[in-house]
Design a protein around this motif. Structure first.
Motif, PDB file in Angstrom:
ATOM      1  N   PRO A 177       0.807  -1.233   0.000  1.00  0.00           N
ATOM      2  CA  PRO A 177       0.000   0.000   0.000  1.00  0.00           C
ATOM      3  C   PRO A 177       0.833   1.273   0.000  1.00  0.00           C
ATOM      4  CG  PRO A 177      -0.167  -1.168   2.107  1.00  0.00           C
ATOM      5  CD  PRO A 177       0.493  -2.100   1.146  1.00  0.00           C
ATOM      6  N   CYS A 200      -7.948  -4.774  -4.401  1.00  0.00           N
ATOM      7  CA  CYS A 200      -7.517  -4.646  -3.006  1.00  0.00           C
ATOM      8  C   CYS A 200      -8.261  -5.633  -2.119  1.00  0.00           C
ATOM      9  CB  CYS A 200      -7.766  -3.216  -2.529  1.00  0.00           C
ATOM     10  SG  CYS A 200      -7.333  -2.929  -0.799  1.00  0.00           S
ATOM     11  N   ASP A 201      -7.511  -6.362  -1.291  1.00  0.00           N
ATOM     12  CA  ASP A 201      -8.077  -7.267  -0.276  1.00  0.00           C
ATOM     13  C   ASP A 201      -9.119  -8.217  -0.870  1.00  0.00           C
ATOM     14  OD1 ASP A 201      -6.505  -6.344   1.755  1.00  0.00           O
ATOM     15  OD2 ASP A 201      -7.979  -4.956   2.576  1.00  0.00           O
ATOM     16  N   PRO A 226      -4.258   4.441   0.204  1.00  0.00           N
ATOM     17  CA  PRO A 226      -4.163   3.005  -0.088  1.00  0.00           C
ATOM     18  C   PRO A 226      -3.933   2.196   1.187  1.00  0.00           C
ATOM     19  CG  PRO A 226      -2.703   4.304  -1.506  1.00  0.00           C
ATOM     20  CD  PRO A 226      -3.148   5.202  -0.391  1.00  0.00           C
ATOM     21  N   PHE A 230      -2.598  -5.236  -2.388  1.00  0.00           N
ATOM     22  CA  PHE A 230      -2.985  -4.857  -3.745  1.00  0.00           C
ATOM     23  C   PHE A 230      -2.431  -5.821  -4.793  1.00  0.00           C
ATOM     24  CE2 PHE A 230      -3.548  -0.954  -1.402  1.00  0.00           C
ATOM     25  CZ  PHE A 230      -4.710  -0.421  -1.962  1.00  0.00           C
TER      26      PHE A 230
END
Length: 300
Positions: A177, A200-201, A226, A230
Motif C-alpha cells: 500500500p 484490493c483485499d 491506499p 494490492f
C-alpha cells in the motif's frame, strides 16, 4: 493418487518415504479452503508454515490439531534438513500465509531439495490472488505475465515496467500500500495510459476493484489512502487494440491536452513529455516543437 484419499497411497506415516504436499490456503476468506486441503492438513505429520501463528488460526477455525514448524524467508535454508528428515518417516505439508506457497512466497528451495532427495512433491491447489484478480479485472487475459512484487526502488521498478512494453496480453503484479501511488505513476510513465484494474483485499469483507486507465487510477488513489493488499492487472502496450487505451493523440491541440493531463498526473514536464512520446510514437524533439508552436499560436 486414489481419488478417495487426499494423500498419496505410495507412503504412509512410519512406512517408507513421505510426500511433500504444497497446500494452498485462503487469501482472505477462511471459507476458501478445499476439502482436500483440510484433510491433507489433518493427516500429515508436520506442517511447515510461513507464520505458525497465522496458520494456527486457520487450523483452529477448522478444528485441526497439527504439529507446526516455521519455514519463512529468513530461516528457509536452515530448515530444509529438518523437514527432509521428517519426510523420511511420513508426509509433510508446506503452507504460506495466504494462497499457494512458492508463488511470491518461500518454498522453492524446499521443493527442489525434496524432489532431488527422491520424495514426491504434490500440489493441493486452491485460492490465488493471481487468478482472482484476473477474474474480476474485466481485461482480456488470454496471455498473462506474472511479475510477483514490483521492485522497491523506483529505478529498478521502472526498468522492470519498461521491459514489459513489448509484451502481449496483461501483467499481474503485487504491490504494498505505501508504494501503490509511486507504482501507478511509474506504470503511466513507462507503459502509457494503459487500462488496468487495481484489486484490493480480494475475498475479504471490504474487497474493492478500481477499473480504469493508469492516469485515472493515479488520481483516484491520490484522494484515497491506499490500505490493504494490492494486486494490479495491467493491459500491456502489446495487447490487442481493443484492450489498449484510446488512440494516441496526433493533432497539436490533442497533444497539448494530453500533455497537460500527463503533467498533472506525473508532476513533471520531462516525465510527461517522455510518456507522451511513447504514446504518440513521435520523437521528443518533434513533440516539443509542436507543443511550443501550439502554445504560441494560442497567444497570437
Amino acid at each position: 493418487m486414489n481419488d478417495a484419499d487426499p494423500l498419496s497411497s505410495a507412503a504412509s506415516d512410519g512406512d517408507g518415504k513421505g510426500t511433500l504436499y504444497v497446500v494452498s490456503t485462503p487469501i482472505g476468506n477462511l471459507g476458501d479452503v478445499s476439502l482436500r486441503a483440510l484433510e491433507t492438513l489433518r493427516r500429515v505429520r508436520l506442517i511447515a508454515a510461513e507464520d505458525t501463528r497465522h496458520t494456527r488460526k486457520l487450523l483452529t477455525h477448522h478444528g485441526i490439531s497439527a504439529r507446526l514448524v516455521s519455514y519463512h524467508a529468513h530461516n528457509r535454508l536452515a530448515r530444509i534438513d529438518e523437514i527432509l528428515a521428517q519426510l523420511a518417516h511420513g508426509h509433510v505439508a508446506l503452507v504460506s500465509d495466504a494462497g499457494t506457497p512458492v508463488v511470491s512466497d518461500p518454498g522453492q528451495e524446499l521443493v527442489r531439495a525434496a524432489a532431488d532427495a527422491g520424495y514426491a512433491v504434490v500440489c493441493v491447489p486452491g485460492a490465488s490472488a493471481l487468478t482472482a484478480a484476473l477474474a474480476v479485472s474485466g481485461l482480456e487475459a488470454s496471455v498473462v505475465h506474472f511479475g510477483g512484487f514490483l521492485p522497491r526502488r523506483q529505478s529498478e521498478r521502472r526498468r522492470a515496467l519498461a521491459a514489459m512494453r513489448a509484451w502481449p496480453g496483461v501483467a499481474v503484479v503485487f504491490e504494498a500500500p505505501h508504494r501503490l501511488r509511486s507504482a501507478l505513476e511509474d506504470v503511466l510513465a513507462e507503459l502509457g495510459d494503459v487500462p488496468l484494474a487495481v484489486c484490493c483485499d480480494l475475498t475479504k469483507r471490504f474487497e474493492s476493484v478500481f477499473r480504469g486507465v493508469a492516469s485515472e487510477a493515479g488520481a483516484h488513489f491520490a484522494e484515497v489512502e491506499p490500505r490493504g493488499e494490492f494486486t494490479l492487472v495491467v493491459a500491456l502496450p502489446g495487447a490487442p487494440p481493443d484492450e489498449r487505451a484510446a488512440p494516441a493523440p496526433q493533432g497539436t491541440h490533442d497533444l497539448e491536452a494530453r500533455f497537460d493531463t500527463l503533467r498533472a498526473a506525473l508532476g513533471d514536464r520531462a516525465r510527461a513529455l517522455a510518456a507522451l512520446a511513447r504514446e504518440s510514437g513521435l520523437p521528443r524533439k518533434e513533440l516539443y516543437r509542436r507543443l511550443i508552436s501550439g502554445r504560441r499560436s494560442d497567444r497570437d
